[in-house]
Design an enzyme around this catalytic site. Structure first.
Site, PDB file in Angstrom:
ATOM      1  CG  HIS A  64      -1.987  -1.033   1.200  1.00  0.00           C
ATOM      2  ND1 HIS A  64      -2.834  -1.207   0.133  1.00  0.00           N
ATOM      3  CD2 HIS A  64      -2.326  -1.977   2.120  1.00  0.00           C
ATOM      4  CE1 HIS A  64      -3.658  -2.217   0.389  1.00  0.00           C
ATOM      5  NE2 HIS A  64      -3.373  -2.710   1.584  1.00  0.00           N
ATOM      6  CG  ASP A 107      -3.080  -8.282   0.474  1.00  0.00           C
ATOM      7  OD1 ASP A 107      -2.328  -8.709   1.359  1.00  0.00           O
ATOM      8  OD2 ASP A 107      -4.094  -7.593   0.694  1.00  0.00           O
ATOM      9  CG  HIS A 132      -6.869  -5.267   1.655  1.00  0.00           C
ATOM     10  ND1 HIS A 132      -6.358  -6.262   2.461  1.00  0.00           N
ATOM     11  CD2 HIS A 132      -8.048  -4.889   2.210  1.00  0.00           C
ATOM     12  CE1 HIS A 132      -7.181  -6.472   3.474  1.00  0.00           C
ATOM     13  NE2 HIS A 132      -8.212  -5.668   3.340  1.00  0.00           N
ATOM     14  CG  ASP A 182      -5.210 -10.234   2.944  1.00  0.00           C
ATOM     15  OD1 ASP A 182      -4.891 -10.831   1.902  1.00  0.00           O
ATOM     16  OD2 ASP A 182      -5.008  -9.015   3.121  1.00  0.00           O
TER      17      ASP A 182
END
Length: 577
Positions: A393, A427, A429, A516
């Site tokens: 991120h 991931d 996200h 995740d």
């Protein structure tokens, strides 16, 4: 000191510089070679169809882009053999271990390619074939060297027959079985291999009748090797390639960054959960991380941002955290003077804190990722940087999502100096940081499969119409998915992304691994089970690209390690099949 790495892509500026040095060494040390033969080296590496061999150039360099030796290995996958075309240490480098290190690296490469063995030519030690005593002395030294590895000339063949009667020092054909004691050279496959060597390498020198004569002279079943002359017992007969395991580099100092506030799921136990399960396999070799300079980070992050993180973290008292709470949207040209207030100038959310150790832990993650990247350059098929804090991120000049420096992006940029890179984020996200950093570049193709930004962090990016800009237009691809996706639905999209990667034909794959996506993860909504992680890993491994895996998210610690173990078992199986 020197390191050995493989030239993957002849189009990069750094590799072209190394290639030019290799060609200069060929001119000096192989003066019988024509300029045309030397000039074709880049084409050999780039065009296996034309030259009927897959060429692999291994370069020993001193860390400052100075070539100290090289080896050129030819692979014939149709006949499952390798041929050592050249091995060369630079002038004045003999006795420095470079030749031995290169040959051992060549053996490992051939072993990884599942070759039945390694063939090479060596000049003869027979006075009838090599009448000059000084030349013969050098020939004996080479044959003695290779005999240490169990490599000996083929016996009872006409391979060393001169093409022209008056020629001296015609070469033996030497065979190294790579320590595969069960490997026997059968007559017919050996005849096909010898024909391939003579026709593909020496068609202009060897008339068809000569080639037929040599091939037909191979009549023993099985083919025999000459008895050892110089080494009673091959000290290095057995090969257990160290490169044939996954390099595991763990950020051991990650736990200095420990946020104990309730609800902060990016906890040190994540690394322990994964490493404990990986220890149950026989796939990994743990290596220590090396230290890398700050300039590697500043090649993907804005220097002012890097300096701010260092300075701000150093100013925060031990045990305290600063969370961004002021975001200067209206006047980014005049950031607040107070470091805590300026956090919002560089952050994308309100839940990623700064503390005294965040910068140091993030530097450690980058060091692990860079060490793992160099493992690929050294010849590893897979390397895994097991790190926290994560990084995907972190943008060009912003942190957030528990991420401070984008380790995957730093490593991808480093690898891009040696060939094209696909940076694939799986991931839950969206990898907004990697997208931001490479959005205008085409040498790093970024792809991300993630929860749709309508309902998943970071909310502002990850839409399917974000496809890159300028030079990078068409080299960014997002696959935003609905909530509650199961493994079968996920793989439908995964296969599409993998096909795009295959079409791009990168030299390296950097995989931002988020666990995740698992069922029950507190930060995601997908429903993947352990078996899904195995199957996903197997599909990714089937690309058979040198693969750098960097740990990103994954917060359900009860199943985190199990899912990681299943993923790597699948990745290894796909790579090895």
């Amino acid at each position: 000191m020197f390191r050995i790495h493989k030239i993957y892509d002849v189009s990069t500026a750094s590799n072209q510089q190394l290639l030019s040095q290799v060609q200069a060494m060929l001119r000096v040390q192989f003066n019988e070679l024509s300029e045309k033969d030397i000039a074709k080296l880049p084409a050999q590496l780039a065009n296996p169809l034309k030259y009927r061999f897959h060429s692999r150039l291994l370069v020993a360099e001193d860390g400052h882009a100075k070539v100290r030796g090289f080896a050129l290995l030819l692979h014939a996958p149709d006949l499952q053999f390798c041929f050592l075309d050249y091995i060369c240490a630079g002038r004045g480098e003999t006795g420095g271990g470079i030749g031995g290190a290169l040959y051992e690296r060549v053996r490992e490469e051939a072993f990884q390619l599942k070759a039945l063995g390694l063939f090479m030519e060596c000049l003869p030690d027979d006075p009838a074939l090599s009448p000059n005593a000084e030349t013969r002395k050098q020939n004996i030294a080479r044959l003695r060297f290779y005999e240490r590895y169990g490599a000996r000339p083929l016996a009872n063949t006409a391979y060393e027959t001169p093409v022209n009667e008056k020629d001296t020092d015609p070469p033996y054909l030497v065979f190294d079985n790579l320590g595969q004691h069960e490997q026997v050279l059968h007559r017919e496959p050996t005849q096909a291999i010898v024909r391939a060597i003579l026709e593909r390498k020496y068609a202009k020198l060897c008339p068809p009748a000569y080639i037929d004569k040599v091939v037909n002279s191979i009549s023993d079943e099985p083919v025999q090797l000459r008895q050892p002359r110089y080494i009673k017992k091959a000290a290095k007969d057995n090969i257990q390639p160290k490169l044939d395991k996954i390099a595991l580099i763990i950020n051991h100092d990650h736990d200095i960054h420990h946020i104990k506030e309730r609800g902060y799921v990016e906890a040190p136990v994540r690394i322990q959960s994964i490493s404990k399960e990986l220890a149950r396999t026989q796939l990994f070799e743990t290596l220590n991380a090396k230290k890398y300079g700050l300039h590697h980070i500043e090649q993907v992050h804005k220097p002012e941002f890097v300096h701010y993180l260092r300075k701000a973290c150093a100013a925060i008292p031990q045990g305290q955290s600063v969370y961004p709470y002021v975001f200067p949207i209206r006047n980014r040209a005049r950031p607040p003077q107070e470091l805590p207030l300026r956090a919002g100038y560089y952050c994308i959310d309100t839940f990623t804190p700064l503390n005294s150790n965040a910068y140091l832990a993030a530097r450690g993650s980058v060091d692990c990722a860079m060490t793992a990247a160099d493992c690929l350059l050294d010849g590893r098929r897979i390397a895994y940087a097991l790190v926290r804090p994560p990084g995907h991120h972190a943008e060009h000049q912003a942190f957030g999502g528990f991420c401070y420096f984008n380790s995957a992006a730093v490593a991808a940029h480093h690898l891009s100096l040696h060939g094209k890179v696909a940076l694939f984020d799986i991931d839950y996200h969206h990898g907004n940081g990697s997208q931001d950093i490479f959005y205008q570049r085409r040498d790093v193709y970024t792809l991300s499969i993630h929860g749709h930004p309508r309902h998943s962090y970071p909310y502002f990016s990850g839409f399917d119409d974000e496809k890159g800009e300028a030079e990078g237009k068409g080299y960014n691809r997002n696959y935003p998915l609905a909530e509650n996706i199961n493994g079968e639905q996920y793989r439908l999209v995964l296969n599409k992304a993998l096909q795009r990667i295959a079409n791009y034909q990168p030299s390296f794959l950097v995989l931002a691994l988020g666990l995740d996506t698992a069922k029950g993860d507190p930060t995601g909504s997908f429903q993947l089970m352990a078996e899904d992680f195995y199957r996903n890993g197997e599909l990714i491994g089937a690309l058979k690209l040198p693969t750098l895996v960097i740990q990103e998210g994954g917060y359900k610690t009860q199943t985190l390690g199990i899912n990681a173990r299943h993923f790597f078992n699948g990745l290894w199986q796909g790579m090895s099949a």
